[in-house]
Scaffold this active site. Structure first.
Site, mmCIF file in Angstrom:
data_model
loop_
_atom_site.group_PDB
_atom_site.id
_atom_site.type_symbol
_atom_site.label_atom_id
_atom_site.label_comp_id
_atom_site.label_asym_id
_atom_site.label_seq_id
_atom_site.Cartn_x
_atom_site.Cartn_y
_atom_site.Cartn_z
ATOM 1 N N GLU A 1 13.517 41.090 -2.162
ATOM 2 C CA GLU A 1 12.558 41.911 -1.411
ATOM 3 C C GLU A 1 12.235 41.129 -0.145
ATOM 4 O OE1 GLU A 1 11.514 44.872 -2.326
ATOM 5 O OE2 GLU A 1 12.371 44.864 -4.336
ATOM 6 N N CYS B 1 4.285 43.247 4.061
ATOM 7 C CA CYS B 1 5.701 43.601 4.208
ATOM 8 C C CYS B 1 5.864 45.062 4.610
ATOM 9 C CB CYS B 1 6.444 43.324 2.910
ATOM 10 S SG CYS B 1 5.697 44.138 1.499
HETATM 11 P P1 NAP Z 1 9.285 32.656 2.527
HETATM 12 O O1 NAP Z 1 8.941 31.492 3.371
HETATM 13 O O2 NAP Z 1 10.644 33.202 2.604
HETATM 14 O O3 NAP Z 1 8.951 32.182 1.028
HETATM 15 C C1 NAP Z 1 9.012 33.078 -0.049
HETATM 16 C C2 NAP Z 1 9.057 32.302 -1.359
HETATM 17 O O4 NAP Z 1 10.302 31.594 -1.456
HETATM 18 C C3 NAP Z 1 7.960 31.232 -1.455
HETATM 19 O O5 NAP Z 1 7.503 31.159 -2.780
HETATM 20 C C4 NAP Z 1 8.698 29.965 -1.069
HETATM 21 O O6 NAP Z 1 8.095 28.803 -1.583
HETATM 22 C C5 NAP Z 1 10.028 30.225 -1.735
HETATM 23 N N1 NAP Z 1 11.113 29.392 -1.223
HETATM 24 C C6 NAP Z 1 11.286 28.943 0.029
HETATM 25 N N2 NAP Z 1 12.418 28.191 0.078
HETATM 26 C C7 NAP Z 1 12.946 28.198 -1.156
HETATM 27 C C8 NAP Z 1 14.086 27.579 -1.764
HETATM 28 N N3 NAP Z 1 14.918 26.805 -1.055
HETATM 29 N N4 NAP Z 1 14.315 27.760 -3.075
HETATM 30 C C9 NAP Z 1 13.485 28.531 -3.808
HETATM 31 N N5 NAP Z 1 12.364 29.128 -3.299
HETATM 32 C C10 NAP Z 1 12.113 28.977 -1.994
HETATM 33 O O7 NAP Z 1 8.305 33.880 2.793
HETATM 34 P P2 NAP Z 1 6.732 33.848 3.035
HETATM 35 O O8 NAP Z 1 6.476 33.240 4.358
HETATM 36 O O9 NAP Z 1 6.017 33.303 1.850
HETATM 37 O O10 NAP Z 1 6.403 35.403 3.067
HETATM 38 C C11 NAP Z 1 6.394 36.179 4.240
HETATM 39 C C12 NAP Z 1 7.602 37.068 4.304
HETATM 40 O O11 NAP Z 1 7.727 37.800 3.091
HETATM 41 C C13 NAP Z 1 7.538 38.121 5.385
HETATM 42 O O12 NAP Z 1 8.755 38.129 6.062
HETATM 43 C C14 NAP Z 1 7.339 39.450 4.632
HETATM 44 O O13 NAP Z 1 7.872 40.571 5.279
HETATM 45 C C15 NAP Z 1 8.020 39.169 3.357
HETATM 46 N N6 NAP Z 1 7.474 39.974 2.258
HETATM 47 C C16 NAP Z 1 8.259 40.950 1.715
HETATM 48 C C17 NAP Z 1 7.755 41.726 0.684
HETATM 49 C C18 NAP Z 1 8.582 42.813 0.062
HETATM 50 O O14 NAP Z 1 8.178 43.327 -0.968
HETATM 51 N N7 NAP Z 1 9.720 43.179 0.603
HETATM 52 C C19 NAP Z 1 6.473 41.508 0.203
HETATM 53 C C20 NAP Z 1 5.715 40.501 0.770
HETATM 54 C C21 NAP Z 1 6.219 39.734 1.816
HETATM 55 P P3 NAP Z 1 7.186 27.849 -0.660
HETATM 56 O O15 NAP Z 1 6.043 28.658 -0.179
HETATM 57 O O16 NAP Z 1 6.779 26.788 -1.619
HETATM 58 O O17 NAP Z 1 8.074 27.369 0.446
#
Ligand code: NAP
Length: 517
Positions: free
Chosen positions: A256, A295
């Site tokens: 997602e 999102c």
């Molecule tokens: P993110 O930086 O991509 O992180 C998402 C999750 O992945 C976090 O728990 C992060 O942990 C983890 N992660 C990062 N690197 C990883 C790795 N190498 N291995 C395993 N896990 C890893 O996203 P975010 O900044 O938290 O969220 C914002 C984004 O999410 C926006 O782009 C938004 O559009 C999107 N979003 C989408 C939806 C949907 O349903 N489509 C819903 C909500 C948000 P850490 O925080 O510990 O790095």
């Protein structure tokens, strides 16, 4: 200073070292630290498979549903203190916080009631027995059984409660144990939810484990039979999807990701009607709820050329009424962004959009803030842009994850509207605001395949509809292309990701006995 711990193999564990600080984004004070260094994720995933999975698979859907109902009630009972924490760690207004917390408990309760409906079976029978040969005693059927592994849930920072609870509800109801990992910046709220669930003792041992903070090597320990459900940015989503050992093991991965969601105003909508009003309010609500860190937030606003002046005037008026400031203060509608990294990313995004569009509201740094008497905090003023063409590539490519959106003038032709929506490369949700059934039908048919959900706003539902950004458990959440290609929720269909479909062939009495027919 609070030190967050992970809940692994039935106990709380703190990681080594100083840990990562978690902030109050309004004051920049450090609220807590968390570390996952040195934690044995391999052993924890094995504990989930061995202990949690075995326990869940012996339970009926009714029993799993009862666990979910108890879990949802336990979290709901702490609603007030969770709201306070969401204000402190998430920069949420009370209303933002309720959206996340009630969304989480409500979704879990929905799946609890689905469990009751699915009854005493431990797996699903997908199709009735059917004769396969000339002799009626040789029959076949299909069943869907829980995966034997563990589901690893990686969640985004913007929904620390909903993200945890909606994913966990579906997996646990299917009979698959969960290792859930919130995003680090807002992990304090998810941590509290996990503490509540552990104290309530409503789930079998090993059914739900919790990683407080950075992912470490967790994905290295994922094996065949496990699955990974990720929510977050496209960049991290691509990384997770590309992991070779997950591909080699055919591990199911649901992504997602981000999305440049669209709202389209139909040419039939006059500026003095309910549909116009609904459209403008929805756009501003989506731009500003959770400071635009959603999102599903509307980023691209398609308006027939002859209505652009009316729409921009109305949006400016509504945005001017939208108070930004201390999220704990009554009347404030927009709090700060989650952390310094988000502020710098959103500020850079605003600067990029500014180079090829016109600022028609905001764009002035922090802007005016209510009840803030310091220069700290990760605030950004809601900012509205106006493009001179509906096909500006930057607007269709750049997710600025804050209170930011762009008005794009278009011809009013439904085929043009549909092709402009598609320029986003695949989205979670697109809205059409029109009372003209033919217009809505054409845009739907032409644009549906590049969206996970389409929301049709019209006068008839102005008083009743939940809104563009509300994800409901009855309907699927997820979208194609840029949105990650994933699919979650959707009532019973959400269970499919956690189930293996298996065809069963044999004698009629044998299958009847096994399937409980
Ligand atoms: P993110 O930086 O991509 O992180 C998402 C999750 O992945 C976090 O728990 C992060 O942990 C983890 N992660 C990062 N690197 C990883 C790795 N190498 N291995 C395993 N896990 C890893 O996203 P975010 O900044 O938290 O969220 C914002 C984004 O999410 C926006 O782009 C938004 O559009 C999107 N979003 C989408 C939806 C949907 O349903 N489509 C819903 C909500 C948000 P850490 O925080 O510990 O790095």
């Amino acid at each position: 200073m609070e030190v967050l711990k992970s809940y692994l193999h039935g106990a709380w564990h703190a990681g080594a070292g100083n840990g990562v600080p978690l902030y109050n984004p309004t004051t920049e004070d450090v609220l807590a630290t968390t570390s996952t260094q040195g934690l044995d994720f391999g052993a924890a995933l094995q504990f989930a498979r061995r202990v949690g999975g075995s326990a869940l698979r012996t339970m009926s859907f009714t029993e799993r549903g009862a666990c979910l109902a108890a879990a949802s009630k336990a979290v709901h009972a702490h609603r007030e203190s969770l709201i306070e924490l969401a204000i402190a760690n998430g920069g949420n207004t009370r209303s933002d916080a309720k959206f996340d917390i009630d969304g989480g408990t409500g979704t879990m309760m929905f799946y609890a009631s689905l469990g009751r409906k699915l009854g005493e079976q431990t797996f699903l029978q997908d199709a009735p027995l059917q004769a396969l040969g000339r002799a009626p005693r040789f029959v076949g059927a299909q069943a869907s059984v829980p995966l034997r592994g563990v589901s690893v849930h990686l969640n985004a920072f913007n929904f620390p409660v909903w993200g945890l609870m909606e994913k966990a509800a579906v997996a646990l109801l299917a009979g698959v144990p969960v290792m859930t990992k919130p995003a680090t910046p807002t992990a304090l709220l998810s941590y509290r939810v996990m503490q509540i669930l552990v104290e309530a003792d409503v789930l079998p041992p090993g059914a739900l484990q919790f990683v407080a903070g950075e992912p470490g090597d967790i994905l290295d320990h994922v094996k065949p039979g496990d699955c990974v459900a990720f929510t977050g940015s496209s960049k991290t989503g691509r990384f997770v999807r590309s992991l070779e050992h997950l591909q080699n093991a055919s591990v199911r991965v649901n992504i997602e990701a981000d999305s440049l969601n669209a709202a389209v105003l139909g040419p039939d909508v006059a500026p003095d009607g309910a549909t116009f009003d609904m459209f403008c309010r929805e756009v501003v609500h989506e731009m500003t709820q959770k400071a635009g860190q959603k999102c599903t937030a509307i980023r691209r606003i398609f308006v027939p050329i002859e209505r652009v002046d009316d729409v921009v005037a109305e949006l400016r008026e509504l945005l001017a009424e939208t108070v930004v400031g201390n999220p704990a203060t009554r009347g404030v509608k927009v709090g700060p962004l989650t952390n310094a990294a988000q502020l710098s990313s959103v500020s850079a995004g605003i600067d990029r959009l500014r180079t090829h569009t016109e600022v028609v509201y905001g764009g002035d740094g922090r802007g005016e803030l209510r009840d803030i008497d310091h220069d700290r905090g990760f605030f950004v003023q809601p900012t509205l842009f106006l493009a001179d063409s509906p096909t500006h590539t930057g607007v269709h490519a750049d997710e600025v994850f804050g209170p930011v959106a762009t008005v794009l003038p278009y011809s009013g032709d439904p085929l043009d509207a549909a092709s402009h929506i598609a320029l986003g490369g695949g989205g979670l949700v697109a809205s059409i605001f029109s009372d003209d059934v033919q217009f809505c039908s054409t845009v739907f048919q032409e644009a549906a395949a590049c969206n996970g959900r389409m929301y049709l706003g019209s006068e008839r539902i102005a008083e009743h509809a939940t809104g563009h950004g509300v994800v409901l458990p009855q309907l699927q959440h997820g979208g194609p292309g840029r949105a990650g290609g994933g699919s979650e929720l959707g009532g019973p269909q959400g269970l499919e990701f956690y189930l293996q479909r298996v065809a069963l062939q044999g004698s009629k009495p044998m299958l009847e006995k096994i399937l409980g027919n």
